[in-house]
Design a protein around this motif. Structure first.
Motif, short mmCIF file in Angstrom:
data_model
loop_
_atom_site.label_atom_id
_atom_site.label_comp_id
_atom_site.label_asym_id
_atom_site.label_seq_id
_atom_site.Cartn_x
_atom_site.Cartn_y
_atom_site.Cartn_z
N ALA A 69 0.83 -1.21 0.00
CA ALA A 69 0.00 0.00 0.00
C ALA A 69 0.86 1.26 0.00
CB ALA A 69 -0.93 -0.01 1.22
N ILE A 70 2.00 1.20 0.68
CA ILE A 70 2.90 2.36 0.71
C ILE A 70 3.43 2.64 -0.70
CG2 ILE A 70 5.04 3.30 1.66
CD1 ILE A 70 4.59 1.36 4.08
N MET A 71 3.87 1.57 -1.38
CA MET A 71 4.40 1.74 -2.74
C MET A 71 3.31 2.23 -3.69
SD MET A 71 7.11 1.66 -4.60
CE MET A 71 8.41 0.51 -4.14
N GLN A 72 2.09 1.69 -3.56
CA GLN A 72 1.00 2.15 -4.41
C GLN A 72 0.66 3.62 -4.15
OE1 GLN A 72 -2.01 -0.79 -3.51
NE2 GLN A 72 -1.46 -2.06 -5.28
N GLN A 73 0.78 4.03 -2.90
CA GLN A 73 0.54 5.43 -2.57
C GLN A 73 1.63 6.32 -3.16
OE1 GLN A 73 -2.12 6.51 -1.54
NE2 GLN A 73 -1.96 8.32 -0.25
N ALA A 74 2.86 5.81 -3.22
CA ALA A 74 3.95 6.56 -3.84
C ALA A 74 3.70 6.74 -5.33
CB ALA A 74 5.28 5.84 -3.60
N VAL A 75 3.13 5.72 -5.96
CA VAL A 75 2.77 5.82 -7.39
C VAL A 75 1.65 6.84 -7.56
CG1 VAL A 75 1.79 4.59 -9.36
CG2 VAL A 75 3.52 3.47 -7.92
N PHE A 76 0.63 6.76 -6.73
CA PHE A 76 -0.51 7.67 -6.82
C PHE A 76 -0.08 9.12 -6.66
CE2 PHE A 76 -3.52 10.08 -4.07
CZ PHE A 76 -4.47 10.37 -5.04
N LYS A 77 0.87 9.38 -5.78
CA LYS A 77 1.32 10.75 -5.52
C LYS A 77 2.37 11.21 -6.52
CE LYS A 77 0.35 11.30 -0.61
NZ LYS A 77 0.34 12.69 -0.24
#
Length: 358
Positions: free
Chosen positions: A272-280
């Motif tokens: 989830a952290i990595m996906q949030q980094a992609v989203f941002k």
């Protein structure tokens, strides 16, 4: 034993057993036809059969005597992924059993818990809108801009009932409304970071009014709903610029060790952290995909760090101890409500005599 049939059926479904499977558990001492008649209330078992069923189902004989205190409204447990109809029914009966005991404790203390959705029903059409709603909710609930500690207890205090049950390995969580009570169900044996993220994901399912701007498609596909709730959950657990403060605003690669540290502090999965980094926009998806594919084969993120904070709900236990301390219920009733042996409970509720000063 007016409610024997209802209680027998509930205990069997909690186990996830068919009538025939219960027959096998009794070593064929009880026939399928007899069990069917017991559950229908047209026949009652002998004392010997009652004890046999109690042993097989791992409940006290008195379980079959008890009358449901609350007639809970009908509700459905949504099926997710490979969750079978039998597994969903088992989870539903577990939710009913735990929720009934919870509501009984509140009623005995004259507590009228009510849930109020603090978010206006603004349509959420995309991931950015979901992140914006998460920011508003954090503000409305005065949760600050740092790491959220003890998400389960926080949700309980806000009126959301969080119920943890034994579940299939592929189950993370689901949510529903029982009447006006929002209920989140989690797999009690999953790692803490995954349970915290699942709780926030299901909160999104409960609160967000997910829609799209296109008049022909009022509700997005399941994949869109899934992504929107994932971004909402991540924004709740990594509020504001927390992720940018940890890893910077633009990266070509993020080391697994960095994600382990963020996971330990903020309590959400590395995925989830990595996906949030992609989203941002911190990292391009193509640069994150290799790492995300590796995690796909390790859904529990085994040997990849853990959340170091406390994550445990105490509200129900506090109510039980108070009920005993104020002599509203005795220790045996408390044991029935909690499922904890009376002798173990006694150690936690003994009232010390006050010391009289000379």
């Amino acid at each position: 034993m007016q409610h024997f049939g209802e209680r027998l059926r509930a205990a069997r479904k909690i186990k996830g057993w068919s009538l025939q499977e219960l027959v096998i558990k009794t070593s064929h001492t009880v026939s399928k036809q007899a069990l069917s008649k017991y559950e229908a209330g047209v026949m009652m078992p002998s004392r010997k059969i009652l004890l046999l069923l109690s042993t097989a189902l791992e409940v006290k004989p008195t379980y079959f005597d008890s009358q449901p205190v609350f007639n809970l409204p009908e509700f459905e447990i949504p099926r997710k992924g490979d969750l079978s109809a039998k597994q969903a029914e088992s989870i539903k009966e577990k939710v009913k059993d735990i929720l009934e005991r919870y509501l009984q404790a509140e009623a005995l203390l004259n507590i009228r818990s009510k849930f109020t959705n603090p978010i206006k029903p603004i349509p959420v059409a995309d991931e950015q809108a979901a992140a914006d709603v998460a920011t508003k909710l954090l503000s409305k609930w005065n949760l600050g801009g740092g790491a959220l500690h003890n998400v389960t207890e926080m949700l309980e205090e806000k009126g959301v009932r969080v119920i943890q049950v034994s579940s299939p390995d592929n189950f993370e969580g689901l949510s529903t409304y029982v009447g006006k009570i929002p209920v989140i169900v989690l797999h009690k044996d999953r790692p803490t970071a995954i349970k915290r993220f699942a709780a926030m994901y299901e909160l999104g399912q409960l609160l967000l009014k997910i829609t799209t701007d296109t008049p022909k498609q009022k509700i997005p596909a399941d994949t869109d709903r899934h992504k929107i709730c994932e971004i909402f959950a991540a924004a709740m657990l990594l509020p504001g610029d927390a992720l940018e403060n940890c890893v910077g605003s633009k990266r070509m690669a993020i080391a697994p060790g960095e994600l382990v540290c963020i996971k330990a502090q903020y309590g959400l999965p590395m995925r989830a952290i990595m996906q949030q980094a992609v989203f941002k926009g911190i990292i391009d998806r193509k640069n994150a995909n290799t790492f995300l594919k590796l995690l796909a084969d390790n859904p529990d993120e085994t040997d990849l760090g853990s959340y170091i904070g406390q994550e445990e709900a105490h509200r129900f236990d506090r109510m039980i101890y108070r009920l005993v301390a104020e002599e509203i219920i005795d220790i045996e009733k408390a044991a029935d409500l909690t499922g904890i042996p009376a002798e173990d409970l006694q150690k936690k509720v003994e009232v010390f005599e006050p010391v009289v000063q000379d």
